[in-house]
Write an enzyme that holds these catalytic residues in place. Structure first.
Site, PDB file in Angstrom:
ATOM      1  N   HIS A   1      -5.538  -3.924  -1.923  1.00 47.07           N
ATOM      2  CA  HIS A   1      -5.326  -2.939  -2.992  1.00 47.07           C
ATOM      3  C   HIS A   1      -5.304  -3.585  -4.376  1.00 47.07           C
ATOM      4  O   HIS A   1      -4.989  -2.924  -5.360  1.00 47.07           O
ATOM      5  CB  HIS A   1      -4.023  -2.176  -2.774  1.00 47.07           C
ATOM      6  CG  HIS A   1      -4.118  -1.128  -1.706  1.00 47.07           C
ATOM      7  ND1 HIS A   1      -4.704   0.099  -1.922  1.00 47.07           N
ATOM      8  CD2 HIS A   1      -3.707  -1.129  -0.414  1.00 47.07           C
ATOM      9  CE1 HIS A   1      -4.646   0.817  -0.811  1.00 47.07           C
ATOM     10  NE2 HIS A   1      -4.041   0.095   0.121  1.00 47.07           N
TER      11      HIS A   1
ATOM     12  N   SER B   1       0.791  -1.222   0.000  1.00 48.92           N
ATOM     13  CA  SER B   1       0.000   0.000   0.000  1.00 48.92           C
ATOM     14  C   SER B   1       0.829   1.280   0.000  1.00 48.92           C
ATOM     15  O   SER B   1       0.312   2.329  -0.342  1.00 48.92           O
ATOM     16  CB  SER B   1      -0.965   0.002   1.185  1.00 48.92           C
ATOM     17  OG  SER B   1      -0.274  -0.267   2.382  1.00 48.92           O
TER      18      SER B   1
ATOM     19  N   LYS C   1     -12.066  -0.203  -0.034  1.00 43.84           N
ATOM     20  CA  LYS C   1     -11.239   0.480  -1.036  1.00 43.84           C
ATOM     21  C   LYS C   1     -11.983   0.511  -2.366  1.00 43.84           C
ATOM     22  O   LYS C   1     -12.927   1.268  -2.489  1.00 43.84           O
ATOM     23  CB  LYS C   1      -9.868  -0.180  -1.080  1.00 43.84           C
ATOM     24  CG  LYS C   1      -9.135   0.133   0.228  1.00 43.84           C
ATOM     25  CD  LYS C   1      -7.775  -0.448   0.364  1.00 43.84           C
ATOM     26  CE  LYS C   1      -7.178   0.059   1.675  1.00 43.84           C
ATOM     27  NZ  LYS C   1      -6.437  -0.962   2.397  1.00 43.84           N
TER      28      LYS C   1
HETATM   29  C1  LIG Z   1      -6.309  -1.081   3.882  1.00 36.24           C
HETATM   30  C2  LIG Z   1      -5.774  -2.413   4.172  1.00 36.24           C
HETATM   31  C3  LIG Z   1      -6.341  -3.217   5.163  1.00 36.24           C
HETATM   32  C4  LIG Z   1      -7.435  -2.707   6.059  1.00 36.24           C
HETATM   33  O1  LIG Z   1      -8.653  -2.675   5.430  1.00 36.24           O
HETATM   34  P1  LIG Z   1      -9.891  -1.984   6.180  1.00 36.24           P
HETATM   35  O2  LIG Z   1     -11.064  -2.619   5.529  1.00 36.24           O
HETATM   36  O3  LIG Z   1      -9.778  -0.529   5.970  1.00 36.24           O
HETATM   37  O4  LIG Z   1      -9.764  -2.377   7.614  1.00 36.24           O
HETATM   38  C5  LIG Z   1      -5.841  -4.483   5.349  1.00 36.24           C
HETATM   39  N1  LIG Z   1      -4.812  -4.935   4.608  1.00 36.24           N
HETATM   40  C6  LIG Z   1      -4.228  -4.194   3.658  1.00 36.24           C
HETATM   41  C7  LIG Z   1      -3.101  -4.755   2.860  1.00 36.24           C
HETATM   42  C8  LIG Z   1      -4.683  -2.903   3.411  1.00 36.24           C
HETATM   43  O5  LIG Z   1      -4.097  -2.157   2.477  1.00 36.24           O
END
Ligand SMILES: *Cc1c(COP(=O)(O)O)cnc(C)c1O
Length: 391
Positions: free
Chosen positions: A208, A180, A239
């Site tokens: 992502h 990320s 996301k």
């Molecule tokens: C954003 C992210 C999360 C967390 O996701 P949420 O639904 O916002 O809790 C978990 N793992 C990775 C790799 C992320 O980029």
């Protein structure tokens, strides 16, 4: 004496070293342009890759679900039961992700906290990419398994570390699919090959990747044609899907097991019906058309190519996540503030989210951006880059 004095000292220390975070206030829905701290700005921060966070159909599905199911689930699913909507979402997600089954959680973070401790424990070893997301790190800590970090994206280092570890009850390899803060992609085919030779369980967090990689945004497993070869996938609904929530994807047996053993499933209330209905609408929209995904990649190519030509170092990105490398944390904050002053919202990211000396402005591209606005933003990046001697 105030027993919490240390908090003030630590906050001062963070402020002085330029490492404290400042949370801005947003008005209105997520979109290409948003109102932040009372100003209309071009949004280069959000994970709203496809624009689904403010999608008309998702919003109307959400409103209908509130009429049918109310606003709260009233207790955890194992006690108060679950709605047909939750089951429908899990089925549709399984179809979309090309797996047998999925189980939804309150967030991607919760999904990692649920699945890792359910799979490994004290007698086991986790091999974890050194840049894995905080929720993977915390899930590993909760599991009490021994954690061996391997060099970021380096299958040779992973192989060596597994070989030198000898025999244990269970081995598990865990990696982010797309990292990320870097925007690079995990070498999943090599990881799967290594796992096959040493009978390691494989897990990829595709937060992502879904909505971005693979056919119509099906994610990293589809991108590498590895369907059926990765034991556990974790995903987020917050996301590209534009809502909130998380899930674990894999075999039916895995999901059945997590209903029994996943602590965030057992001890915390589920997503609301409104969330779930919006997620279903998002999955339906993505299943029906890949137009948004195509637009996202067009914008990504457009922006990254021009930024590189302007002279910016974009690290090793292979995705819409675009780290504009600055180096010093205070300088990156300064850069971000100057962008904000001209109407561009792009956050500086520093330690501890990224290593010291590797601070950056992280630009997140979206299908909602117009190329005209992106061109305008690049002009400002160039001016500020020259002014701050980054270029
Ligand atoms: C954003 C992210 C999360 C967390 O996701 P949420 O639904 O916002 O809790 C978990 N793992 C990775 C790799 C992320 O980029």
């Amino acid at each position: 004496m105030d027993k919490l004095n240390f908090i003030g000292e630590e906050l001062n220390r963070l402020e002085e070293s330029g490492l404290s975070v400042h949370v801005r206030t947003v008005d209105g829905p997520q979109d290409a342009w948003i109102t932040v701290d009372g100003r209309k700005v071009f949004n280069l921060c959000s994970n709203n890759y496809l624009g689904l966070a403010n999608d008309r159909q998702s919003k109307s599905a959400s409103q209908q679900a509130i009429e049918s199911f109310g606003v709260g689930p009233a207790a955890v699913r194992t006690i108060a039961g679950t709605t047909a909507l939750h089951k429908k979402l899990e089925q549709k997600l399984a179809c979309f992700k090309e797996v047998e089954s999925t189980l939804s959680f309150q967030s991607g973070f919760c999904a990692n906290l649920a699945v890792i401790p359910a799979i490994v424990g004290r007698e086991d070893v986790v091999f974890s990419d050194e840049l894995n997301h905080a929720s993977i790190i915390d899930g590993c800590r909760l599991s009490n398994a021994r954690v061996i970090r391997y060099e970021h994206g380096n299958p040779d280092d992973l192989r060596g570390k597994i070989l030198s570890e000898g025999s244990v009850r269970r081995r598990m390899i865990i990696t982010d699919g797309v990292f990320s803060m870097e925007g690079d992609i995990a070498p999943l085919p090599e990881i799967v090959k290594i796992a096959e030779t040493c009978e390691a369980i494989t897990m990829v967090d595709d937060a992502h990747g879904e909505g971005v990689l693979g056919r119509g945004g099906r994610g990293i497993v589809n991108h590498f044609n590895l369907q059926g070869k990765v034991d556990i996938e974790v995903g987020t609904l917050s996301k590209a899907f534009g809502v909130v929530g998380g899930y674990v994807a894999g075999s039916k047996r895995l999901c059945d097991y997590l209903v029994q053993k996943g602590r965030p499933f057992l001890f915390s209330s589920a997503l609301t019906a409104a969330d779930v209905a919006a997620c279903i609408a998002s999955v339906d929209k993505l299943t029906a058309s890949d137009n948004m995904v195509k637009q996202l990649w067009e914008n990504t190519g457009f922006f990254q190519e021009r930024m590189k030509r302007t002279g910016f170092n974009l690290g090793n990105t292979k995705t819409p996540i675009t780290p504009v490398m600055i180096g010093d944390a205070a300088l990156a904050k300064d850069f971000s503030q100057k962008l904000f002053d001209v109407g561009i919202f792009a956050q500086a990211i520093g330690y501890p989210t990224v290593p010291k000396g590797r601070a950056r402005i992280r630009v997140m591209l979206s299908a909602t951006h117009s190329q005209k606005d992106l061109t305008w933003a690049i002009g400002h990046f160039e001016n500020i880059g020259k002014e701050l001697r980054v270029l």
